[in-house]
Scaffold this active site. Structure first.
Site, PDB file in Angstrom:
ATOM      1  N   ILE A   1      93.525  34.120 -11.866  1.00  0.00           N
ATOM      2  CA  ILE A   1      92.675  34.971 -11.344  1.00  0.00           C
ATOM      3  C   ILE A   1      92.058  36.015 -12.110  1.00  0.00           C
ATOM      4  O   ILE A   1      91.044  35.614 -13.020  1.00  0.00           O
ATOM      5  CB  ILE A   1      92.294  35.396  -9.399  1.00  0.00           C
ATOM      6  CG1 ILE A   1      92.568  34.177  -8.337  1.00  0.00           C
ATOM      7  CG2 ILE A   1      91.492  35.528  -9.551  1.00  0.00           C
ATOM      8  CD1 ILE A   1      92.675  35.062  -6.946  1.00  0.00           C
TER       9      ILE A   1
ATOM     10  N   LEU B   1     100.020  26.152  -2.004  1.00  0.00           N
ATOM     11  CA  LEU B   1     100.596  24.586  -1.431  1.00  0.00           C
ATOM     12  C   LEU B   1      99.412  23.094  -2.822  1.00  0.00           C
ATOM     13  O   LEU B   1      99.918  22.781  -2.531  1.00  0.00           O
ATOM     14  CB  LEU B   1      99.443  24.096  -0.165  1.00  0.00           C
ATOM     15  CG  LEU B   1      99.296  23.057   0.678  1.00  0.00           C
ATOM     16  CD1 LEU B   1     100.653  22.412   0.420  1.00  0.00           C
ATOM     17  CD2 LEU B   1      98.516  22.651   1.621  1.00  0.00           C
TER      18      LEU B   1
ATOM     19  N   TYR C   1     101.876  43.312   1.955  1.00  0.00           N
ATOM     20  CA  TYR C   1     101.705  43.017   0.645  1.00  0.00           C
ATOM     21  C   TYR C   1      99.754  43.103   1.449  1.00  0.00           C
ATOM     22  O   TYR C   1      98.849  43.772   0.764  1.00  0.00           O
ATOM     23  CB  TYR C   1     101.534  41.462   0.674  1.00  0.00           C
ATOM     24  CG  TYR C   1     100.244  40.944   0.086  1.00  0.00           C
ATOM     25  CD1 TYR C   1      99.956  41.459  -0.962  1.00  0.00           C
ATOM     26  CD2 TYR C   1      99.315  40.016   0.256  1.00  0.00           C
ATOM     27  CE1 TYR C   1      98.996  41.263  -2.172  1.00  0.00           C
ATOM     28  CE2 TYR C   1      98.762  39.227   0.014  1.00  0.00           C
ATOM     29  CZ  TYR C   1      98.532  39.473  -1.588  1.00  0.00           C
ATOM     30  OH  TYR C   1      97.139  39.376  -2.497  1.00  0.00           O
TER      31      TYR C   1
END
Length: 325
Positions: free
Chosen positions: A12, A188, A141
């Protein structure tokens, strides 16, 4: 603006750095390349290799460069690893972010856009998830990201450090020359596409007995370029005050829908194997991004699952080894 981008060699971060340059901003990428890739950093960005665990180097660099703002992507982000090794997540994410905030204070940098996560919500009781949904992370996390959010609020109250907290849902998709390359891969869509490339024999479906139309878990997938555009809008709005936004597509797609769409896009059968549910996986996670749409005029451009997967497939098909030469 001159923008200091931590983690700008990651998935990102590198795409946001690219979009910042396209919007006319100056970009400094700061990354230790532990999980990022040198080739992901866009041309035109200045790269400094360094670690957020180096507070003196951070302060010296910020004093020299005098950026107008920081975009903070640098973090460890594997949920199972965070459960097995929480110390790493509290150190890398929380303690190292505190180093960054101290360096910003010392050098007068008072604007930050922070890459947070939907994991701060844990398993929400209502869908869609809004910014008012109670935060209740269920793993280290998510806890580490929420701790950073708390720190940012206190730093704003005490020192006037303006922040934008952006809570992502499932980032996906790619640009033609930049995409998703993790080792290990846990997401995924790239895992499904690795099957289409012959790099895996099959994809596992963890749970087919959820209370959803096809029995598989439903998630909100947002194109990474839409994430990047939201970062830039949030950066430009910081003069008006601190803010917190969810970032999602606003639609939910099931695991089976992802696999079927990938079969259609790639022309590959993509064998799937059913497996038991993973502990802690909620049946449905869908975001409401109404606040950022209302306040900043942001709209996701890539709303169909097919175009998100098609962009990811173009990247994986032309970069089967990712950024490895």
């Amino acid at each position: 603006m001159k923008v200091f981008v931590t983690g700008g060699a990651g998935y990102i971060g590198s795409i946001t750095a690219t979009e910042l340059l396209n919007a006319g901003h100056d970009v400094i990428v700061y990354d230790n390349l532990s999980t990022g890739h040198r080739d992901a950093i866009p041309e035109g960005a200045r790269f400094v290799r360094g670690d957020l665990g180096q507070p003196k180097k951070l302060a010296r660099l910020l004093a020299e460069e005098r950026p107008d703002a920081v975009m903070h992507f640098g973090a460890a982000s594997l949920v199972p690893e965070s459960v097995a090794n929480p110390a790493k997540y509290y150190r890398n994410n929380v303690a190292y972010t505190l180093n960054l905030l101290h360096a910003m204070l010392e050098t007068g940098v008072n604007r930050i856009v922070f890459s947070s996560t939907a994991a701060v919500y844990g398993i929400p009781k209502t869908i869609p998830i809004t910014e008012e949904t109670p935060t209740n992370p269920i793993n280290p996390y998510g806890e580490s990201k929420l701790m950073i959010e708390w720190m940012l609020r206190r730093f704003d109250e005490a020192y006037g450090m303006r922040y934008a907290i952006l809570r992502y849902f499932n980032a996906a998709g790619a640009l033609p020359n930049r995409g998703e390359h993790h080792d290990p891969e846990t997401h995924l869509i790239p895992l499904v596409l690795q099957v289409a490339l012959g790099q895996r024999e099959h994809i596992k479906i963890f749970g087919t007995d959820y209370p959803t139309p096809d029995g598989t878990a439903i998630r909100d997938y947002i194109h990474v370029q839409d994430l990047a555009s939201a970062h830039i809008l949030a950066l430009e709005a910081l003069d008006e005050g601190s803010r917190t936004y969810n970032l999602g597509n606003g639609q939910g797609f099931s695991v089976k829908q992802v696999i079927e769409t990938a079969r259609s896009v790639t022309g590959h059968p993509i064998p799937a194997v059913e497996a038991p549910r993973r502990p802690g996986d909620p049946p449905i996670l869908i975001a409401s991004s109404q606040r950022i749409q209302r306040e900043l005029g942001w709209r996701p451009r890539f709303t169909s699952l097919r175009e998100i997967i098609a962009s990811a497939w173009e990247w994986h098909r032309t970069h089967p080894n990712g950024y490895r030469r």
